[in-house]
Design an enzyme around this catalytic site. Sequence first.
Site, PDB file in Angstrom:
ATOM      1  N   CYS A 116      -1.407   9.687   0.147  1.00 11.70           N
ATOM      2  CA  CYS A 116      -2.756   9.162  -0.077  1.00 11.70           C
ATOM      3  C   CYS A 116      -3.492  10.015  -1.107  1.00 11.70           C
ATOM      4  O   CYS A 116      -3.683  11.203  -0.908  1.00 11.70           O
ATOM      5  CB  CYS A 116      -3.552   9.136   1.220  1.00 11.70           C
ATOM      6  SG  CYS A 116      -5.219   8.511   0.951  1.00 11.70           S
ATOM      7  N   GLY A 120       0.343  -4.841  -5.812  1.00 14.72           N
ATOM      8  CA  GLY A 120       0.031  -6.046  -6.568  1.00 14.72           C
ATOM      9  C   GLY A 120       0.579  -7.326  -6.008  1.00 14.72           C
ATOM     10  O   GLY A 120       0.549  -8.366  -6.663  1.00 14.72           O
TER      11      GLY A 120
HETATM   12  C1  LIG Z   1      -8.842  -0.258   0.575  1.00 10.52           C
HETATM   13  C2  LIG Z   1      -7.467   0.319   0.645  1.00 10.52           C
HETATM   14  C3  LIG Z   1      -7.162   1.233   1.658  1.00 10.52           C
HETATM   15  C4  LIG Z   1      -5.906   1.794   1.751  1.00 10.52           C
HETATM   16  N1  LIG Z   1      -5.640   2.666   2.763  1.00 10.52           N
HETATM   17  C5  LIG Z   1      -4.394   3.168   2.906  1.00 10.52           C
HETATM   18  C6  LIG Z   1      -4.054   3.995   4.012  1.00 10.52           C
HETATM   19  O1  LIG Z   1      -4.873   4.288   4.881  1.00 10.52           O
HETATM   20  N2  LIG Z   1      -2.783   4.470   4.099  1.00 10.52           N
HETATM   21  C7  LIG Z   1      -1.820   4.164   3.187  1.00 10.52           C
HETATM   22  O2  LIG Z   1      -0.688   4.603   3.326  1.00 10.52           O
HETATM   23  N3  LIG Z   1      -2.112   3.367   2.136  1.00 10.52           N
HETATM   24  C8  LIG Z   1      -3.364   2.870   1.964  1.00 10.52           C
HETATM   25  N4  LIG Z   1      -3.636   2.042   0.891  1.00 10.52           N
HETATM   26  C9  LIG Z   1      -2.599   1.735  -0.086  1.00 10.52           C
HETATM   27  C10 LIG Z   1      -1.892   0.415   0.227  1.00 10.52           C
HETATM   28  O3  LIG Z   1      -1.248   0.471   1.480  1.00 10.52           O
HETATM   29  C11 LIG Z   1      -0.855   0.057  -0.848  1.00 10.52           C
HETATM   30  O4  LIG Z   1       0.104   1.055  -0.921  1.00 10.52           O
HETATM   31  C12 LIG Z   1      -1.503  -0.088  -2.217  1.00 10.52           C
HETATM   32  O5  LIG Z   1      -2.720  -0.772  -2.093  1.00 10.52           O
HETATM   33  C13 LIG Z   1      -0.637  -0.819  -3.229  1.00 10.52           C
HETATM   34  O6  LIG Z   1      -0.410  -2.147  -2.843  1.00 10.52           O
HETATM   35  P1  LIG Z   1      -1.254  -3.445  -3.323  1.00 10.52           P
HETATM   36  O7  LIG Z   1      -1.523  -3.318  -4.778  1.00 10.52           O
HETATM   37  O8  LIG Z   1      -0.342  -4.579  -3.015  1.00 10.52           O
HETATM   38  O9  LIG Z   1      -2.513  -3.413  -2.526  1.00 10.52           O
HETATM   39  C14 LIG Z   1      -4.917   1.462   0.787  1.00 10.52           C
HETATM   40  C15 LIG Z   1      -5.212   0.536  -0.222  1.00 10.52           C
HETATM   41  C16 LIG Z   1      -6.458  -0.033  -0.311  1.00 10.52           C
HETATM   42  C17 LIG Z   1      -6.742  -1.010  -1.398  1.00 10.52           C
END
Ligand SMILES: Cc1cc2nc3c(=O)[nH]c(=O)nc-3n(C[C@H](O)[C@H](O)[C@H](O)COP(=O)(O)O)c2cc1C
Lengths: 301, 299
Positions: free
Chosen positions: B170, B293
């Site tokens: 993170c 994405g």
């Molecule tokens: C608002 C938000 C909160 C997130 N919180 C976490 C989290 O608590 N733990 C984690 O491992 N990833 C967290 N992520 C990352 C997502 O799990 C993911 O890896 C990342 O958004 C990429 O995927 P996406 O583009 O499909 O959303 C968060 C992402 C967003 C947008």
Amino acid sequence: MIIQILSKVISNTQIVENYFKMCLDAPAVAQKAEPGQFIYVHTSDGYQPLLRRAFSIHNIRREKRENREQMEILYKVRGEGTRILVEKKAGEKLDIIGPLGKGFTLYPLPSTLYPVLVGGGVGIAPLVFLAQNLAKNQKPKTKNRILVLIGAKTKKEILCKDEFERLGCEVKVATDDGSQSFKGKVTELLEEILAPSSKLQAPGRELKKPVTCSLQPVACIYACGPSPMLKEIAQLAQQYKIPCQVSLEERMACGVGACRGCVLKVVPPPPSPLLRSPQDFIYKRVCKDGPVFETGEIIWE
Amino acid sequence: MAEMNPVKKVRRDIKHPWGKSAPLDNEYLTRQAECFSNGVKISLETKLGKIKLRNPVMVASGTFGYAEEFAELVDLKKLGAIVTKTITLNPRKGNLPPRIVETPCGILNAIGLENPGVEDFIQEKLLFLKKIGVPIIVSIGGDKIEEFVELTRRLSKEEGISGLELNISCPNVQQATSHKPQATSQKLIAQDEDATYELVKAVRENTNLTLIAKLSPNVTDIVTIAKSAVKGGSDALSLINTFSAMAIDIETRKPKLGNIIGGLSGPAIKPLALKTVWEVAQQIDIPIIGMGGRLFEKK
Ligand SMILES: Cc1cc2nc3c(=O)[nH]c(=O)nc-3n(C[C@H](O)[C@H](O)[C@H](O)COP(=O)(O)O)c2cc1C
Ligand SMILES: Cc1cc2nc3c(=O)[nH]c(=O)nc-3n(C[C@H](O)[C@H](O)[C@H](O)COP(=O)(O)OP(=O)(O)OC[C@H]3O[C@@H](n4cnc5c(N)ncnc54)[C@H](O)[C@@H]3O)c2cc1C
Ligand code: FES
């Protein structure tokens, strides 16, 4: 119950420059909606803009012919998302989620006391729906027991005055440039109204001119508008010891309380208010625990 | 779903339903699968370590809360598995707002792992999750290996948890203990191959639950880190967490996020994520949960 639907646009019309009213056919959302709640609209058909846009539920009306509940939003054109909304034509479909959030909680009032609704700019949007509900809950004899203060930059931007009058509200207007009625901010107008009926007026504070108003004393405040305005209203509410609820805006992502992206600092709840240090706070979510909050709990930045 | 299997062994998940309408349904997937198999019905069942999934659709940690928030909107039973928001040992307040900024085809977030802590999670959130009837994967995070180990021990005692996702990536909790906007360049565990190995190994020794290490794309060579995680005993990998990024308001000349820096996600990062998944998939044999994405679109 929150639902996601493709709702049909019934109309989308400009009311004054830059302000539009969109009417949507979404009976399932409309029936459940409460004043202060919002819908979350996907404005584009693609990835840009990616996030949905929040709009307060402005008006619910029953369409006579089809006997269906229709829902209106009132929006100001600000950026990319709202510019796309302007282009939507009657008959097109719009992906919405709603009703979301916690709306206004109506204070129980004796019939000798009046609520005041204060709206600044497009913040007037949720107050029409609220006034509808307040009017519905009042007994017919006590009509005209809602005071509405509208704040606008100029005469041209005064929104929804007719709607409120049709509901039997007493309406007062404040314009920044004085092009109509009271010249000044709507918060100043509010103070003119609160002060005469109260002993709590700040010492040394001179009132501009007495505003005649048949609805005094005011017992509670419901407000929506830009956050500096809401902050001032919260201060007035505290000074005059009047309960007050305001509807806030914060940037959102999920809109349903899952991501904790839209948080607001608030005073932690009891049981230990006495042990609390002044720096102590908790975060609440504007999208789920709000957008309407009691001003007493908000920690203003 | 053409890119569902960009390379053999790669599983892609489809996640947060914020943007587009997000039916997240099994039927749609099945229909797609039928298209690719000339009408022959194929099973979408898949395995992650010991976890059997009815289909490979999962949600990404942090985008779906503790599932209860979406209960009215999504048929939770149709998901292959649910990954919770990252839980830490103690409650965390998270970062100063604004925590979300929209960027072209993407979002920057800096939530800062706001969560109620493991005890409240077990008392309040797990009860609901257990009843859904799909495998529950709890994402855990912390600053030190000991925290991960303690969390693992605590959660392994509870029923109804199928796996742990180790959030060692993170980007938003650097200096998270002090509640101040701060952008430091403190290293993430997932940016160090030895630390990754040590952590996964330590957790592995303390649980029989399926382990999924979640890696960061903010590294020079992700394959090395992936190999460390495999060596440590990870059953699967989640690829990827967000890209470290920032946005500035040109009017005020100030950073838009309260935390100054945040993590970029959304369609903007999809080609980057895809390449990372592809790269790792060629070198390792355990399942990969792809994210970055992926929005679900019903045409
Ligand atoms: C608002 C938000 C909160 C997130 N919180 C976490 C989290 O608590 N733990 C984690 O491992 N990833 C967290 N992520 C990352 C997502 O799990 C993911 O890896 C990342 O958004 C990429 O995927 P996406 O583009 O499909 O959303 C968060 C992402 C967003 C947008
Ligand atoms: C609960 C809630 C209810 C709302 N109700 C209404 C309503 O009834 N009518 C209405 O016109 N608007 C309402 N808004 C505000 C509305 O959501 C924004 O005006 C809209 O998102 C702007 O989108 P855009 O793409 O046109 O502008 P963008 O391109 O996103 O932004 C244009 C400008 O507005 C600012 N901005 C955008 N969103 C917000 C926000 N949420 N808070 C503060 N500043 C913002 C941006 O920083 C930028 O300067 C509401 C917001 C919330 C949170
Ligand atoms: S926008 Fe996700 S919690 Fe409010």
